[in-house]
Scaffold this active site. Structure first.
Site, PDB file in Angstrom:
ATOM      1  N   CYS A  29       0.791  -1.235  -0.092  1.00 54.23           N
ATOM      2  CA  CYS A  29       0.123  -0.004  -0.190  1.00 54.23           C
ATOM      3  C   CYS A  29       0.877   1.359   0.091  1.00 54.23           C
ATOM      4  O   CYS A  29       2.056   1.183  -0.600  1.00 54.23           O
ATOM      5  CB  CYS A  29      -1.029  -0.030   1.211  1.00 54.23           C
ATOM      6  N   HIS A 539      -1.871  13.301   5.215  1.00 55.75           N
ATOM      7  CA  HIS A 539      -0.499  13.676   4.719  1.00 55.75           C
ATOM      8  C   HIS A 539      -0.529  15.014   4.946  1.00 55.75           C
ATOM      9  O   HIS A 539      -1.163  15.809   4.519  1.00 55.75           O
ATOM     10  CB  HIS A 539      -0.669  13.303   3.055  1.00 55.75           C
TER      11      HIS A 539
END
Length: 617
Positions: A29, A539
């Protein structure tokens, strides 16, 4: 990160998980190398942690090595070392080449089945109404509905581009551009013109790519290597601009000058030699054509016979190949109906029943790609039953007065002196296929394996028990859609679906109850897994990995349990701004294949703890 090279790190990880004999599947991933192992007890977890990786985690018999941003590079080294050329599920064995080819085609077609089924059923109903005089072919209603049902088939290369790109892990939007080149109206006009076509001095063979299969699948397959090549050789600062440019140009050139013409040549050679063979050896030719028609459809080379059919009707008023097509259709219908009566999977029974109705009318793509080729044994039965029916039709030279489909929708085309043999050949093929599947059987699809997940996706290796999840804002600020994020990795949703926030505060809080599943040395991102199985990546900023941790500070570590509202990390907004980095913070669901839909709240500004989006299983 470890000073080991990517290859050295991959070699050490493979050694410490028990060697390739202990590995049954591998994928990755955003941050984790996910390895499905036979025996977890032989995995040397502590020694792997000493390699300089971020951490490790175990879910079931899947051992996860959390590497961070370089995980894709390590995966490329690990996969060939482990002897895996594809992401295999637990306990899977390496399959024969033909089986893998069929699996690939099935995996590519399964995601687009809803479009094909809907358009196919509408097309069958419209043909039925036309042949029995319920609707005039001159009416606007007929013309508009024809557009409705033909769109999915004519633009099939566009649908296949997306599905193939997903399967081979390359950019879907570039793949769609390549399909757009093949279908562009100006190209169609050039192909229909009298003048020869040259591209940089290379002749371009004239062909029609509407409704084609093989050209786009092969083009995108080649594109996946072209894109990876340019991603390696182009400097990182220029990749956003030049990798798409070079990929589209090179792939488009190859598609027009090599791949497309090659498929055309194969189709033409088969078609031009078949009719004379049929006239001399009708029953043999009929058995061969009907028996292998499913494979020809999967390869897209059946289109080469259309000009032969049209020419035959123009010259003699009759066509012989239509009868052979229809017997194969009848076999598909019989086999798919048998599957519908036998499967214990309720969802798959619905798919099979609908596909059988389509096939009886005359639209076989849903049956072929969604049922028989997926299960394999029924496909073999279809080919055998179709061969018998085709042999009968060929022996009696069953004729049609036009080109269409069947059995049911095209029945009026067979009102000739061979009509009784048309009925017999179709019934024989249908009954043999139905009985054959009932006798031979098949490996049924488990109740949880009906999502049509691509073999190339992570879901084929590990399917989590994900449930519906409410994801709350981990940070306060202005909500923007992912499409508007100025980073193609996020805006194209290559990393997953979700939303983004322009933060007004430098604190990131837990958006749900769960566990910290990933951190990175640079401190700019964090991975979480909720108790319901939702995997989330937060993020902070764009390209902030380049700060090497400056301005970031974690308050949690991998494996920590967190409650909604717990402080996860802090960052200095001024440090990001002073260094010229965007503050845009994507909040990404990194296992979107586990969910049907994701709904973002309708709010420009949001406070930490407010509902951000909702994902539904």
């Amino acid at each position: 990160m470890s000073q080991l090279s990517n290859k050295q790190l991959a070699e050490r990880i493979l050694e410490l998980v028990g060697g390739k004999e202990n590995v049954t599947g591998v994928t990755h991933c955003i941050t984790r190398l996910r390895i499905v192992v036979k025996d977890l007890t032989v995995v040397k977890d502590d020694e792997i942690k000493k390699l300089g990786v971020v951490g490790t985690n175990t879910v079931g018999n899947q051992f996860q090595v959390i590497i961070g941003p370089k995980v894709a590079d390590v995966f490329k080294e690990f996969e060939p070392l482990a002897g895996k050329t594809e992401n295999l599920s637990e306990g899977a064995e390496k399959k024969p080449v033909l089986s893998r080819v069929i699996d690939t085609f099935t995996g590519i077609f399964v995601p687009i089945l809803p479009a094909i089924i809907g358009a196919g059923l509408l097309k069958g109903i419209l043909l039925f109404c036309m042949f029995f005089g319920f609707v005039s072919t001159d009416s606007d209603m007929y013309k508009l509905l024809s557009i409705f049902n033909d769109a999915a088939f004519y633009f099939l290369p566009m649908l296949l581009a997306v599905s193939t790109a997903t399967h081979f892990k390359c950019n879907k939007f570039i793949a769609m551009c390549v399909a757009g080149i093949l279908l562009h109206p100006d190209l169609v006009m050039m192909m229909n013109g009298d003048s020869a076509i040259h591209f940089f001095g290379v002749p371009v063979m004239k062909a029609s790519y509407g409704s084609s299969v093989l050209p786009i699948i092969l083009s995108v397959f080649i594109m996946s290597y072209i894109e990876r090549f340019f991603a390696k050789v182009v400097p990182s600062i220029l990749r956003t601009l030049f990798v798409p440019l070079f990929t589209v140009f090179v792939t488009g050139f190859i598609a027009l000058t090599v791949v497309g013409p090659a498929g055309n040549v194969v189709s033409s050679l088969l078609a031009s030699n078949f009719l004379s063979f049929y006239e001399s050896y009708g029953w043999i030719a009929g058995a061969l054509f009907s028996g292998f028609l499913p494979l020809m459809i999967m390869l897209g080379i059946h289109n080469g016979f259309s000009p032969i059919q049209i020419q035959s009707i123009s010259a003699t008023g009759f066509d012989y190949l239509m009868g052979l097509n229809v017997t194969s259709n009848a076999a598909q219908a019989g086999a798919t109906l048998a599957v519908a009566t036998m499967t214990r999977n309720k969802d798959f029974r619905t798919i099979s029943s609908t596909a059988a109705v389509n096939a009886i009318i005359g639209i076989t793509e849903p049956a072929l790609y969604g049922v028989t080729s997926k299960l394999k044994k029924p496909l073999i039965v279809v080919m055998a039953a179709g061969a018998v029916g085709g042999g009968i039709a060929g022996f009696f030279h069953v004729t049609a007065t036009g080109v269409g489909t069947g059995p049911l929708a095209g029945m009026p085309l067979f009102f000739t002196d061979t009509f009784i043999y048309y009925i017999i050949s179709c019934l024989v093929a249908f009954v043999l296929a139905f009985a054959g599947v009932r006798i031979v059987g098949f490996d049924d699809i488990p109740e949880e394996d009906n999502s049509g997940a691509d073999e190339g996706t992570e879901a084929s290796v590990y399917v989590s028990q994900a449930a519906n999840e409410e994801v709350y804002a981990p940070i306060s600020g202005k909500v923007i859609s992912l499409e508007n994020v100025k980073d193609t990795v996020f805006s194209s949703k290559m990393m997953g679906d979700g939303a983004a926030i322009e933060p007004t505060d430098g604190r990131v809080y837990a958006p749900f109850d769960g566990e910290v599943s990933a951190t990175v040395d640079s401190g700019h991102a964090i991975g979480l897994t909720s108790k319901n199985g939702c995997e989330l990546l937060i993020h902070v900023g764009l390209n902030t990995v380049e700060l090497n941790g400056e301005g970031f500070r974690y308050h949690v570590t991998i494996g920590d349990s967190v409650k909604k509202g717990d402080l996860l990390l802090e960052f200095d907004i001024n440090t990001l701004r002073d260094n010229g980095y965007s503050l845009t913070t994507p909040v990404i669901v990194s296992n979107p294949e586990m969910y049907v839909s994701l709904e973002t709240v309708d709010s420009d500004n949001i406070k930490c703890g407010d509902l951000l989006f909702y994902v539904e299983k």
